[in-house]
Design a protein around this motif. Structure first.
Motif, PDB file in Angstrom:
ATOM      1  N   THR A  89      -5.368  -8.505  -1.459  1.00  0.00           N
ATOM      2  CA  THR A  89      -4.772  -9.178  -0.302  1.00  0.00           C
ATOM      3  C   THR A  89      -4.756 -10.679  -0.558  1.00  0.00           C
ATOM      4  O   THR A  89      -5.568 -11.204  -1.332  1.00  0.00           O
ATOM      5  CB  THR A  89      -5.567  -8.900   0.989  1.00  0.00           C
ATOM      6  OG1 THR A  89      -6.872  -9.480   0.883  1.00  0.00           O
ATOM      7  CG2 THR A  89      -5.683  -7.416   1.261  1.00  0.00           C
ATOM      8  N   ALA A  90      -3.850 -11.362   0.110  1.00  0.00           N
ATOM      9  CA  ALA A  90      -3.724 -12.816  -0.055  1.00  0.00           C
ATOM     10  C   ALA A  90      -4.817 -13.566   0.691  1.00  0.00           C
ATOM     11  O   ALA A  90      -5.194 -14.658   0.300  1.00  0.00           O
ATOM     12  CB  ALA A  90      -2.357 -13.275   0.443  1.00  0.00           C
ATOM     13  N   ASP A  91      -5.339 -12.976   1.762  1.00  0.00           N
ATOM     14  CA  ASP A  91      -6.305 -13.710   2.576  1.00  0.00           C
ATOM     15  C   ASP A  91      -7.765 -13.348   2.327  1.00  0.00           C
ATOM     16  O   ASP A  91      -8.655 -14.138   2.606  1.00  0.00           O
ATOM     17  CB  ASP A  91      -5.986 -13.553   4.067  1.00  0.00           C
ATOM     18  CG  ASP A  91      -5.968 -12.112   4.535  1.00  0.00           C
ATOM     19  OD1 ASP A  91      -5.948 -11.195   3.699  1.00  0.00           O
ATOM     20  OD2 ASP A  91      -5.958 -11.900   5.763  1.00  0.00           O
ATOM     21  N   HIS A  92      -8.048 -12.144   1.769  1.00  0.00           N
ATOM     22  CA  HIS A  92      -9.433 -11.729   1.534  1.00  0.00           C
ATOM     23  C   HIS A  92      -9.666 -11.243   0.102  1.00  0.00           C
ATOM     24  O   HIS A  92     -10.687 -10.611  -0.167  1.00  0.00           O
ATOM     25  CB  HIS A  92      -9.831 -10.630   2.524  1.00  0.00           C
ATOM     26  CG  HIS A  92     -10.049 -11.132   3.911  1.00  0.00           C
ATOM     27  ND1 HIS A  92      -9.015 -11.292   4.809  1.00  0.00           N
ATOM     28  CD2 HIS A  92     -11.174 -11.534   4.553  1.00  0.00           C
ATOM     29  CE1 HIS A  92      -9.494 -11.756   5.948  1.00  0.00           C
ATOM     30  NE2 HIS A  92     -10.793 -11.919   5.822  1.00  0.00           N
ATOM     31  N   GLY A  93      -8.737 -11.515  -0.790  1.00  0.00           N
ATOM     32  CA  GLY A  93      -8.896 -11.053  -2.170  1.00  0.00           C
ATOM     33  C   GLY A  93      -8.843  -9.537  -2.239  1.00  0.00           C
ATOM     34  O   GLY A  93      -8.160  -8.886  -1.458  1.00  0.00           O
TER      35      GLY A  93
ATOM     36  N   THR B 248       0.706  -1.050  -1.966  1.00  0.00           N
ATOM     37  CA  THR B 248       1.027  -2.225  -2.783  1.00  0.00           C
ATOM     38  C   THR B 248       1.631  -3.370  -1.987  1.00  0.00           C
ATOM     39  O   THR B 248       1.556  -4.510  -2.411  1.00  0.00           O
ATOM     40  CB  THR B 248       2.000  -1.847  -3.925  1.00  0.00           C
ATOM     41  OG1 THR B 248       3.171  -1.261  -3.358  1.00  0.00           O
ATOM     42  CG2 THR B 248       1.342  -0.887  -4.901  1.00  0.00           C
ATOM     43  N   GLY B 249       2.203  -3.136  -0.817  1.00  0.00           N
ATOM     44  CA  GLY B 249       2.880  -4.194  -0.088  1.00  0.00           C
ATOM     45  C   GLY B 249       2.077  -4.801   1.048  1.00  0.00           C
ATOM     46  O   GLY B 249       2.632  -5.449   1.923  1.00  0.00           O
ATOM     47  N   GLU B 250       0.784  -4.592   1.074  1.00  0.00           N
ATOM     48  CA  GLU B 250      -0.042  -5.071   2.177  1.00  0.00           C
ATOM     49  C   GLU B 250      -0.699  -6.392   1.792  1.00  0.00           C
ATOM     50  O   GLU B 250      -1.773  -6.434   1.215  1.00  0.00           O
ATOM     51  CB  GLU B 250      -1.060  -3.998   2.549  1.00  0.00           C
ATOM     52  CG  GLU B 250      -0.359  -2.737   3.044  1.00  0.00           C
ATOM     53  CD  GLU B 250      -1.226  -1.506   3.048  1.00  0.00           C
ATOM     54  OE1 GLU B 250      -2.194  -1.431   2.272  1.00  0.00           O
ATOM     55  OE2 GLU B 250      -0.919  -0.592   3.835  1.00  0.00           O
ATOM     56  N   ALA B 251      -0.045  -7.508   2.133  1.00  0.00           N
ATOM     57  CA  ALA B 251      -0.470  -8.826   1.674  1.00  0.00           C
ATOM     58  C   ALA B 251      -1.716  -9.335   2.382  1.00  0.00           C
ATOM     59  O   ALA B 251      -2.484 -10.107   1.812  1.00  0.00           O
ATOM     60  CB  ALA B 251       0.661  -9.836   1.854  1.00  0.00           C
ATOM     61  N   TYR B 252      -1.928  -8.920   3.613  1.00  0.00           N
ATOM     62  CA  TYR B 252      -3.071  -9.408   4.379  1.00  0.00           C
ATOM     63  C   TYR B 252      -3.972  -8.242   4.774  1.00  0.00           C
ATOM     64  O   TYR B 252      -3.490  -7.129   4.993  1.00  0.00           O
ATOM     65  CB  TYR B 252      -2.598 -10.160   5.629  1.00  0.00           C
ATOM     66  CG  TYR B 252      -1.749 -11.353   5.267  1.00  0.00           C
ATOM     67  CD1 TYR B 252      -2.332 -12.528   4.815  1.00  0.00           C
ATOM     68  CD2 TYR B 252      -0.364 -11.285   5.343  1.00  0.00           C
ATOM     69  CE1 TYR B 252      -1.551 -13.617   4.446  1.00  0.00           C
ATOM     70  CE2 TYR B 252       0.421 -12.367   4.985  1.00  0.00           C
ATOM     71  CZ  TYR B 252      -0.182 -13.535   4.543  1.00  0.00           C
ATOM     72  OH  TYR B 252       0.595 -14.594   4.177  1.00  0.00           O
ATOM     73  N   ARG B 253      -5.245  -8.509   4.893  1.00  0.00           N
ATOM     74  CA  ARG B 253      -6.207  -7.448   5.185  1.00  0.00           C
ATOM     75  C   ARG B 253      -5.848  -6.711   6.468  1.00  0.00           C
ATOM     76  O   ARG B 253      -5.907  -5.487   6.518  1.00  0.00           O
ATOM     77  CB  ARG B 253      -7.630  -8.014   5.263  1.00  0.00           C
ATOM     78  CG  ARG B 253      -8.671  -6.906   5.385  1.00  0.00           C
ATOM     79  CD  ARG B 253     -10.049  -7.444   5.386  1.00  0.00           C
ATOM     80  NE  ARG B 253     -10.273  -8.139   6.657  1.00  0.00           N
ATOM     81  CZ  ARG B 253     -11.449  -8.504   7.112  1.00  0.00           C
ATOM     82  NH1 ARG B 253     -12.532  -8.290   6.387  1.00  0.00           N
ATOM     83  NH2 ARG B 253     -11.569  -9.107   8.256  1.00  0.00           N
TER      84      ARG B 253
END
Length: 123
Positions: free
Chosen positions: A8-12, A27-32
């Motif tokens: 994720t972009a916000d929580h690694g 695969t498309g879930e950028a944020y937790r």
């Protein structure tokens, strides 16, 4: 259940327990908080004379474990071009509404038979 890792972009990298029923591609879930588990959908199939079998009212399971508003496993039902989430009580009420509507469909079927019979008499 198994544990999977979702970047994720916000929580690694986030480790999540994935339920056995999950069929989602993560695969498309950028944020937790966007992480969601979705299950296979089941449809009501209605046979129509004009198009044959038509699949409608898809239902499946949804779980957003990091949602800030609702992190419970829910059932989702597509109605009026939008997905609606149901807890067990709401889903039971929806089923009751469908049973009531089935009664209405039977009334219409009887009325339609009468209307068609009367229309045939005037030919």
């Amino acid at each position: 259940m198994k544990t999977i890792t979702i970047p994720t972009a916000d929580h690694g990298d986030v480790q999540v327990t994935e339920p056995d029923w999950c069929t989602a591609d993560h695969t498309g879930e950028a944020y937790r908080e966007d992480i969601e588990h979705t299950g296979a959908e089941t449809h009501l199939v209605v046979f129509t004379p004009c198009h044959g079998p038509v699949r409608t009212l898809p239902i499946g399971f949804l779980w957003r474990p990091f949602s800030p508003t609702n992190n419970q496993i829910m059932a989702t039902l597509l109605m009026a071009d939008d997905w609606h989430e149901f807890d067990p009580a709401a889903l039971a009420r929806a089923a009751d509404a469908l049973v009531e509507h089935a009664t209405t469909l039977r009334v219409y079927a009887r009325q339609l038979a009468v209307l068609q019979a009367k229309a045939g008499e005037g030919r």
